[in-house]
Write an enzyme that holds these catalytic residues in place. Sequence first.
Site, PDB file in Angstrom:
ATOM      1  N   CYS A   2       0.848  -1.185   0.000  1.00 36.90           N
ATOM      2  CA  CYS A   2       0.000   0.000   0.000  1.00 36.90           C
ATOM      3  C   CYS A   2       0.888   1.241   0.000  1.00 36.90           C
ATOM      4  CB  CYS A   2      -0.934   0.092   1.199  1.00 36.90           C
ATOM      5  SG  CYS A   2      -2.076  -1.273   1.313  1.00 36.90           S
ATOM      6  N   ARG A  27       3.572  -0.169  -4.997  1.00 38.17           N
ATOM      7  CA  ARG A  27       3.402  -0.759  -3.666  1.00 38.17           C
ATOM      8  C   ARG A  27       2.104  -1.551  -3.534  1.00 38.17           C
ATOM      9  NH1 ARG A  27       6.953   1.803  -0.001  1.00 38.17           N
ATOM     10  NH2 ARG A  27       5.743   0.973   1.701  1.00 38.17           N
ATOM     11  N   TRP A  76      -2.960  -2.651  -1.675  1.00 41.50           N
ATOM     12  CA  TRP A  76      -2.686  -4.084  -1.877  1.00 41.50           C
ATOM     13  C   TRP A  76      -3.478  -4.777  -0.768  1.00 41.50           C
ATOM     14  CZ3 TRP A  76      -0.744  -8.285   0.763  1.00 41.50           C
ATOM     15  CH2 TRP A  76      -0.346  -9.391  -0.003  1.00 41.50           C
ATOM     16  N   ASN A 102      -1.344   1.958   5.974  1.00 43.47           N
ATOM     17  CA  ASN A 102      -0.484   0.919   5.404  1.00 43.47           C
ATOM     18  C   ASN A 102      -0.079  -0.014   6.534  1.00 43.47           C
ATOM     19  OD1 ASN A 102       1.435  -0.615   4.058  1.00 43.47           O
ATOM     20  ND2 ASN A 102       3.035   0.960   4.214  1.00 43.47           N
ATOM     21  N   GLY A 103      -0.401  -1.296   6.408  1.00 49.03           N
ATOM     22  CA  GLY A 103      -0.029  -2.247   7.460  1.00 49.03           C
ATOM     23  C   GLY A 103      -1.232  -3.048   7.911  1.00 49.03           C
ATOM     24  N   GLU A 487      16.611 -17.212  -9.768  1.00 48.59           N
ATOM     25  CA  GLU A 487      16.198 -15.847 -10.077  1.00 48.59           C
ATOM     26  C   GLU A 487      15.551 -15.770 -11.466  1.00 48.59           C
ATOM     27  OE1 GLU A 487      15.663 -13.287  -8.465  1.00 48.59           O
ATOM     28  OE2 GLU A 487      15.699 -11.645  -9.905  1.00 48.59           O
ATOM     29  N   LYS A 491      11.741 -14.522 -12.075  1.00 50.26           N
ATOM     30  CA  LYS A 491      11.378 -13.417 -12.976  1.00 50.26           C
ATOM     31  C   LYS A 491      10.244 -13.839 -13.902  1.00 50.26           C
ATOM     32  CE  LYS A 491      12.641 -10.679 -11.493  1.00 50.26           C
ATOM     33  NZ  LYS A 491      13.394 -10.568 -10.305  1.00 50.26           N
ATOM     34  N   GLU A 494       6.914 -14.319 -12.000  1.00 52.17           N
ATOM     35  CA  GLU A 494       6.346 -13.057 -11.518  1.00 52.17           C
ATOM     36  C   GLU A 494       5.596 -12.304 -12.609  1.00 52.17           C
ATOM     37  OE1 GLU A 494       9.091 -10.978  -8.138  1.00 52.17           O
ATOM     38  OE2 GLU A 494      10.036 -11.234 -10.079  1.00 52.17           O
ATOM     39  N   HIS A 510      17.134 -36.216  -9.609  1.00 55.80           N
ATOM     40  CA  HIS A 510      16.324 -36.573  -8.428  1.00 55.80           C
ATOM     41  C   HIS A 510      14.879 -36.080  -8.550  1.00 55.80           C
ATOM     42  CE1 HIS A 510      19.932 -38.029  -6.521  1.00 55.80           C
ATOM     43  NE2 HIS A 510      20.536 -36.905  -6.884  1.00 55.80           N
ATOM     44  N   LYS A 609       5.749  -4.397  -4.672  1.00 55.52           N
ATOM     45  CA  LYS A 609       7.201  -4.270  -4.610  1.00 55.52           C
ATOM     46  C   LYS A 609       7.710  -4.343  -3.177  1.00 55.52           C
ATOM     47  CE  LYS A 609      11.047  -2.470  -6.820  1.00 55.52           C
ATOM     48  NZ  LYS A 609      11.423  -3.758  -7.387  1.00 55.52           N
TER      49      LYS A 609
END
Length: 614
Positions: A2, A27, A76, A102-103, A487, A491, A494, A510, A609
């Site tokens: 947020c 955010r 968010w 926010n939170g 990574e 990417k 996402e 395996h 983010k």
Amino acid sequence: MCGIIGYVGYRNTVPVLITGLERLEYRGYDSAGIACVDHQKDGLILIKEKGKLGVLKEKLGDFAIEAHIGIGHTRWATHGEPSRANAHPHVDASGKIALVHNGILENYAAVKSILQKKRVRFLSQTDTEVGVNLIGAYYRKTGKLFDAVKRAVQELHGYFAFVLFSKEDPETLIAYKRSNPLVIGLGQGENFVASDVTALIPYTRQVIYLEDEDLAVITAQKISVYSLKTKTWVKRHPTTVHWDVSQAQKQGFPHFMLKEMYEQPEVLKNILAKRTPGSGEIFFDTLDKKFQKRLREIERVSMISCGTAYHAGLVGAIALEQYTRLPCRTQVSSEFRYGDPILNTKDLVVLITQSGETADTLAALREAKAKGAATLAVVNVVGSTIAREADAVIYTHAGPEIGVASTKAYIAQLATLLLLAFYMAKIRKTISPADLKELLREFKKMPQHCARVLKDIKKFESCAEKHYTRRNFLYLGRGCNYPTALEGALKLKEISYAHAHGYAAGEMKHGPIALIDHEQPVICIAPESKTYDKMISNVQEILARDGIVIAIGTDGQKDLKKMADDFFAIPRVPEILSAILTVIPLQFLAYKIAVLNGRDVDQPRNLAKSVTVE
Ligand code: G6P
């Protein structure tokens, strides 16, 4: 998560709030809203919409508002689905107080039922509406907003930041911070408050980072800060932000992510200029003599972080162990913090974070500090909570990163952690001056190598075109390129929403080998290294099962080039530096596949983010 913003001053607040929200939208972006007090009509105006900021902007087009105080929010969702009713700002039952948050208010359910018994009606499913109504209840008793907020926040549990005003005093904003970030921007005849400085840099470079339990009273002329910790009015000193406005704009690129990828050579150049001024020198301006002494004495290292920063930590740990011979573990913050880690004063805990606000990493930092470990934050956002709370901080100097999928901040973390490993080896005398000089000589070529990789990257476009409709990708690597595999897969996941899995290539037999058939692309990260031959064996095994090999190798690897369906070569570099380059074609592959699928590259669904909730 947020983004919150507040403004009070001589300008019309609406464009200021919207510009701020545009910069904070990374955010969270499932709904957005603003509240202000109209100058002419003296009434509280509340406009909010489900969806991205664009939807709110369209709606605002229908109104001619002239307001000089206001708050805005981009959400968010935590409590309650994305909807107009759940969007912020929220207004208390009296219709006087508007608040953005926010939170998480952890005890919201208990507080809500108390308020409901007092006949407060709720219009949303959010914890935020509980917060504003608790403040409203005290405001009705005391008639003073400051006192009401002070009382209410002491009853609310969790980590959160508030910005609010009452329409009865349309000259004053109140801001409160507990763990989640809030920064005040200082102007002339105006003042601002936001979740981070990117929202403020179009207007001011002078900022005050609020500390935990700060309650700020902000008018156009004055800022007063009361600390609930010390129970006194306190002076918080302003600092100057050096970020460039243009860094937070797309500058002709279709997406922030692509722009930020192309900034990577410059990021490496800046880091090297700051950290390696002489030929065998490594310099960290923020590590004082006392902390340097501690670094000489520690016996174990933990690298703690989330997401992309975790992958940077994996590479950092390999380098640190290799060059200092100190045992070094890597763990994601959420596992570390709840794992009751064994730590003492001989431990160094390195917290790696772009935002400096990730809730689990912050909690891990506090846990490490409580157990007496030396804590070192490797952070991009200057002045962020983790940067301020750690015993020492090293900034990664990547500049603002707006794309939700991290690119240049990752490269900056890798470069910084590698330099930290070399630096620790130097001060602990586990590397010879000649070897260090040679490593740094190679390191100084990295900006150039990175620029070359980016110059060649378009060649990889056809690979994305061939495979963009596929739904499953496997990434394999070894050593410091095993984190590259993780990574690269992250990417792709996402931003394209395809399933992608990163694996240590030695583990292929395996399990993942069962996936391989003529439809399975396998991205093999196989630059020149001590395990190159092993990677070639893995490639053979994939080909023997008809799999599709997409290889990232080094210039001159004719054998690999021949075997692979697609081949991308990086310049020849020492193995430990290769992870800085091998990830770039994978960032591009993910980007292209996402674009070809019509995905929202900079704001992928469900992500944010900065993850400031646990
Ligand atoms: C989120 C972001 C990632 C980031 C992670 C950790 O998931 O989308 O890009 O790597 O958080 O964030 P931090 O700010 O701590 O590096």
